[in-house]
Every structure is written in structure tokens, then in C-alpha cells.
Design a protein around this motif. Structure first.
Motif, short mmCIF file in Angstrom:
data_model
loop_
_atom_site.label_atom_id
_atom_site.label_comp_id
_atom_site.label_asym_id
_atom_site.label_seq_id
_atom_site.Cartn_x
_atom_site.Cartn_y
_atom_site.Cartn_z
N VAL A 1 0.86 -1.19 0.00
CA VAL A 1 0.00 0.00 0.00
C VAL A 1 0.90 1.24 0.00
CG1 VAL A 1 -1.78 1.28 1.23
CG2 VAL A 1 -1.79 -1.22 1.26
N GLY B 1 0.97 5.62 -0.45
CA GLY B 1 0.12 6.81 -0.46
C GLY B 1 0.74 7.97 0.28
N MET C 1 -4.77 0.19 -4.14
CA MET C 1 -4.18 1.17 -3.21
C MET C 1 -2.68 1.34 -3.47
SD MET C 1 -5.99 0.89 0.50
CE MET C 1 -7.64 1.53 0.76
N VAL D 1 -2.84 6.09 -2.69
CA VAL D 1 -3.98 6.49 -1.88
C VAL D 1 -3.69 7.81 -1.15
CG1 VAL D 1 -3.19 5.14 0.10
CG2 VAL D 1 -5.60 5.75 -0.08
N GLU D 2 -4.68 8.66 -1.04
CA GLU D 2 -4.56 9.95 -0.34
C GLU D 2 -5.44 9.91 0.91
OE1 GLU D 2 -6.29 14.27 -1.30
OE2 GLU D 2 -4.60 13.77 -2.61
#
Length: 274
Positions: free
Chosen positions: A68, A70, A138, A141-142
Motif C-alpha cells: 500500500v 500513499g 491502493m 492512496v490519499e
């Protein structure tokens, strides 16, 4: 290395699959200890624990492992009603299932291995924690964290207000231009406050100013600067500022008053004569 990580992920998937099928979890003689040798030292113990759990059938199958990636941003409300969206440095992201975690870097970015369906918890001091469920997409992602209202209330009662809250109230924008009306690059500017010491001698302290956007290139947050406060912590009613511009004429000294909310002043410099 990426190759080793891929092999470990494959072996973990096989272990999980066999565990669910009720089969023995030995794959061609590969044991938990062997798997640990393929992993970084920091996760060796964790890998052994997970493999033991796989053998006991305590962990459900999680076959889609991803990293993930972000960014974590602040969700402070700006004076114009917008959201600050500033990167949060040092925010923590933890995986509830594996207990593995990551910390955001100087740009607010992070990366954390997880399986699809895992729950991640994002935390930062002064902001409400947020949980997100991992999905396959993801990779960019923010995550925007909202300010903690409970913490703000406690700090208000204690007579302490955080910088992010104070700086929104009273600020002074400078429109600093040359003789032709062209804006001067903020990087060429130096702003300081002029003070008088105990010996009645004049000196100056650098005053932090912030670039907001092209329309507001030089802003001073009055409440957030200790240099613009008296000994009791109250804002000064007025201050004398010294503004210098690299490559231009002598510094300009002006007196400014405490803005009721916000104010704007135009300062004009002339290029040095060659």
C-alpha cells in the motif's frame, strides 16, 4: 530483494492454502525457520509467529499481498474555507492484522505491505485517527486526517492553542514589487522585526514568512510568532519591520499594526544602480 520477497509471498500463500485444505504445511521441506532466513532481520520473529499460526489454522487465507502506497495530509480548515492538504511528516500507519507499521517521510509518503481486506490505522498527534480497508488498487492512496476537536478543546482550556489554529486568525500579507510593478521572488526577501535591547540598542530578529500562492507570496501569521508577542504572550499592538530584497536598494523599514483579522500592504523596491 524483490525476488526473495516474491518467493516468500508465494510460500506464504501455499501455506495458507494447505492449512485451509487441512493438509500438512510442509512444502518440500520448507519450514518456518527457512522462511525466516529469506526475510529481513527485523521481521524474522514475526514471520515465525505467522507460520506457526498458519499451521494451527488461526489466520484466514489472505492471498492478495500488495504494498500500500500513499500520502497522509492535514485536514485543517483555511481562512477561505478550503482545506490545507499539507503533508504530515511522521504520521504512523499500522496494519491491525500483522502489527507491522510505517511512518510518513518528509513528503508525507509511506509504503506498507498488506493483504487485500486488511485494516490499516492512520494516526498523527492532534488529529483524529482514521482506519481504511485495503483494496487492490491502493498504490496511490490519499488520506486526509481531520483535526482532533477533543484535543483542541483541552488545549483551549489550558490556555494553549496549536500553531495550525492560531495562524488562521490574524495575518499580514505583503505585496512586494519592483519599480515596474513586477512581483519580487520571495526567495530574495528577508523580513525581520526591529527591537530594542536592555542597553537601548537596536537589533533585529528574523521573522518567519510563508509562501501561500502566487497571489499571496509573503504572509506573516501574527498570532503564531513569538517575536510578535509581549512577555505575557499577548500579541503586540504594532511592530517595526525591516524588509530586504536581494539585488535591490537599501532595506525598507515600516511600522505595521496588529491586523484585526488580515491585512495587506504593498512594498516597492528599486533595482540597485549599476
Amino acid at each position: 530483494c524483490p525476488k526473495c520477497e516474491a518467493e516468500v509471498r508465494y510460500l506464504e500463500q501455499q501455506l495458507r492454502a494447505r492449512s485451509l485444505a487441512g493438509k500438512a504445511v510442509a512444502l518440500a521441506g520448507i519450514s518456518a525457520a527457512s522462511l525466516a532466513m529469506l526475510m529481513p532481520i527485523g521481521t524474522e520473529a514475526k514471520t515465525q509467529q505467522e507460520c506457526q499460526a498458519f499451521m494451527k489454522g488461526n489466520i484466514p487465507a489472505m492471498t492478495d499481498t500488495i504494498t500500500v502506497k500513499g500520502i497522509v495530509l492535514s485536514g485543517d480548515t483555511l481562512p477561505d474555507g478550503g482545506i490545507s492538504k499539507e503533508p504530515l511528516i511522521g504520521a504512523t500507519i499500522s496494519n491491525k492484522r500483522t502489527a507491522l507499521g510505517a511512518i510518513t517521510n518528509l513528503d508525507g509518503h509511506f509504503g506498507l505491505p498488506a493483504c487485500v481486506g486488511d485494516t490499516l490505522k492512520v494516526e498523527y498527534v492532534g488529529y483524529e485517527p482514521q482506519t481504511i480497508v485495503v483494496t487492490e488498487d491502493m498504490i496511490n492512496v490519499e488520506i486526509t486526517l481531520a483535526p482532533s476537536q477533543a484535543l483542541l478543546g483541552e488545549m483551549f482550556l489550558a490556555g494553549i492553542m496549536p500553531y495550525a489554529t492560531l495562524r488562521e486568525k490574524h495575518y499580514l500579507d505583503f505585496n512586494i514589487i519592483d519599480e515596474k510593478g513586477n512581483p519580487i521572488n520571495p526567495e530574495y526577501l528577508d523580513i525581520s522585526i526591529v527591537k530594542i535591547d536592555e542597553d537601548c540598542e537596536e537589533y533585529s530578529d528574523y521573522l518567519y514568512h510563508e509562501f501561500i500562492d502566487e497571489q499571496h507570496p509573503c504572509r506573516i501569521y501574527w498570532d503564531a510568532s513569538s517575536d510578535l508577542q509581549d512577555e505575557d504572550g499577548n500579541p503586540l499592538k504594532e511592530a517595526t519591520l525591516r524588509i530586504e530584497a536581494d539585488g535591490y536598494d537599501d532595506p525598507i523599514i515600516i511600522k505595521v499594526k496588529y491586523p484585526k483579522r488580515n491585512a495587506k500592504k504593498t512594498i516597492k523596491f528599486k533595482h540597485k544602480k549599476k
